[in-house]
Design a protein around this motif. Structure first.
Motif, mmCIF file in Angstrom:
data_model
loop_
_atom_site.group_PDB
_atom_site.id
_atom_site.type_symbol
_atom_site.label_atom_id
_atom_site.label_comp_id
_atom_site.label_asym_id
_atom_site.label_seq_id
_atom_site.Cartn_x
_atom_site.Cartn_y
_atom_site.Cartn_z
ATOM 1 N N TYR A 33 -7.236 -4.446 -5.489
ATOM 2 C CA TYR A 33 -6.071 -3.711 -5.005
ATOM 3 C C TYR A 33 -5.892 -2.424 -5.805
ATOM 4 O O TYR A 33 -6.156 -2.386 -7.009
ATOM 5 N N TYR A 35 -2.651 0.234 -6.572
ATOM 6 C CA TYR A 35 -1.230 0.553 -6.470
ATOM 7 C C TYR A 35 -0.991 1.841 -7.237
ATOM 8 O O TYR A 35 -1.787 2.233 -8.091
ATOM 9 N N PHE A 45 2.007 -0.044 -2.918
ATOM 10 C CA PHE A 45 0.694 -0.506 -2.499
ATOM 11 C C PHE A 45 -0.076 0.634 -1.849
ATOM 12 O O PHE A 45 0.466 1.397 -1.050
ATOM 13 N N TYR A 48 -6.324 -2.304 -0.185
ATOM 14 C CA TYR A 48 -6.727 -3.661 -0.556
ATOM 15 C C TYR A 48 -8.109 -3.934 0.003
ATOM 16 O O TYR A 48 -8.345 -3.741 1.192
ATOM 17 N N ASP A 56 -7.805 -2.872 3.864
ATOM 18 C CA ASP A 56 -6.461 -2.592 4.375
ATOM 19 C C ASP A 56 -6.004 -1.283 3.734
ATOM 20 O O ASP A 56 -5.636 -1.273 2.558
ATOM 21 N N SER A 58 -3.471 0.572 4.729
ATOM 22 C CA SER A 58 -2.171 0.919 5.297
ATOM 23 C C SER A 58 -1.233 1.624 4.325
ATOM 24 O O SER A 58 -0.269 2.254 4.743
ATOM 25 N N ALA A 97 -9.575 -14.450 -4.707
ATOM 26 C CA ALA A 97 -9.772 -14.464 -3.255
ATOM 27 C C ALA A 97 -8.510 -14.096 -2.525
ATOM 28 O O ALA A 97 -8.040 -14.817 -1.686
ATOM 29 N N GLY A 98 -7.942 -12.964 -2.828
ATOM 30 C CA GLY A 98 -6.722 -12.566 -2.141
ATOM 31 C C GLY A 98 -5.496 -13.016 -2.911
ATOM 32 O O GLY A 98 -5.517 -14.023 -3.603
ATOM 33 N N GLY A 99 -4.412 -12.271 -2.773
ATOM 34 C CA GLY A 99 -3.235 -12.487 -3.605
ATOM 35 C C GLY A 99 -2.602 -13.848 -3.471
ATOM 36 O O GLY A 99 -1.987 -14.347 -4.391
#
Lengths: 115, 110
Positions: A33, A35, A45, A48, A56, A58, A97-99
């Protein structure tokens, strides 16, 4: 390394120049990630990466911002034609493996100052 | 992900328990409650997370109400080093990004 490593720790640049910020995640972490945190503000954010999935994007504030992650490891955040409002601390984090799996490990950040 | 609401700031006395509230009234059944904190000039640090049951680790305890609409982070014996901004986050499973709100600025006083 033992933790998330970011470089440079401090960067001062002139308005209009391009900058690259680097993040070395913890070995084996598939999620990464970016930030940013402006002075006195919360964490915003940006982008990601999760494994081989499309990132991502966005949170990227404009098309001057881009990021890539090569070989599923190191990531570079690039800001083109920097503006004064880009001044902030840019934080990178990684997780297994992802938040949702629990713990994001954050680096110490790269402080960018645009004059 | 569900919105969370936290008080903007709170003080607590060194050595006493600090109870940090968080409202997440629209949380869905598959959303976890996460707590992170950010000490001045450092990157955020994971504290604890839970789904339905109360959780405890070496840093803190997390109490989630039965209806899951709110939770409380408990720092059992606050120290001056616990002064930080504490973030409560609701996050779905399956790899969603973590989004930080305003958090609670906690000041531990001697």
């Amino acid at each position: 390394g033992a933790g998330v490593s970011q470089s440079p720790s401090n960067k001062v640049t002139e308005k209009g120049k391009d900058v690259e910020l680097r993040c070395d995640p913890i070995s084996g972490h598939t999620a990464l990630y970016w930030y940013r945190q402006s002075l006195g503000q919360g964490l915003e954010f940006l982008i990601y990466f999760q494994g081989n999935s499309a990132p991502d994007k966005s949170g990227l504030p404009s098309d001057r911002f881009s990021a890539e992650r090569t070989g599923g490891s190191v990531s570079t955040l690039t800001i083109q034609r920097t503006q004064q409002e880009d001044s902030a601390v840019y934080l990178c984090a990684s997780s297994l493996a992802g938040g949702w799996t629990g713990e994001l490990f954050f680096g110490e950040g790269s402080r960018l100052t645009v004059l | 992900d569900a919105k969370t609401t936290q008080p903007p700031s709170m003080d607590c006395a060194e050595g006493r328990a600090a109870n940090l509230p968080c409202n997440h009234s629209t949380i869905s059944g598959n959303e976890y409650v996460y707590w992170y904190r950010q000490i001045h000039s450092q990157g955020p640090q994971y504290i604890i997370h839970g789904l339905k049951n109360n959780e405890t680790n070496e840093m803190a305890s997390l109490i989630i109400t039965e209806d899951r609409k709110s939770s409380t982070l408990i720092l059992p014996h606050a120290t001056l080093r616990d002064t930080a901004v504490y973030y409560c986050i609701a996050l779905k499973a399956a790899g969603n990004k973590l989004t930080f709100g305003g958090g609670t600025r906690v000041l531990v006083k001697p």
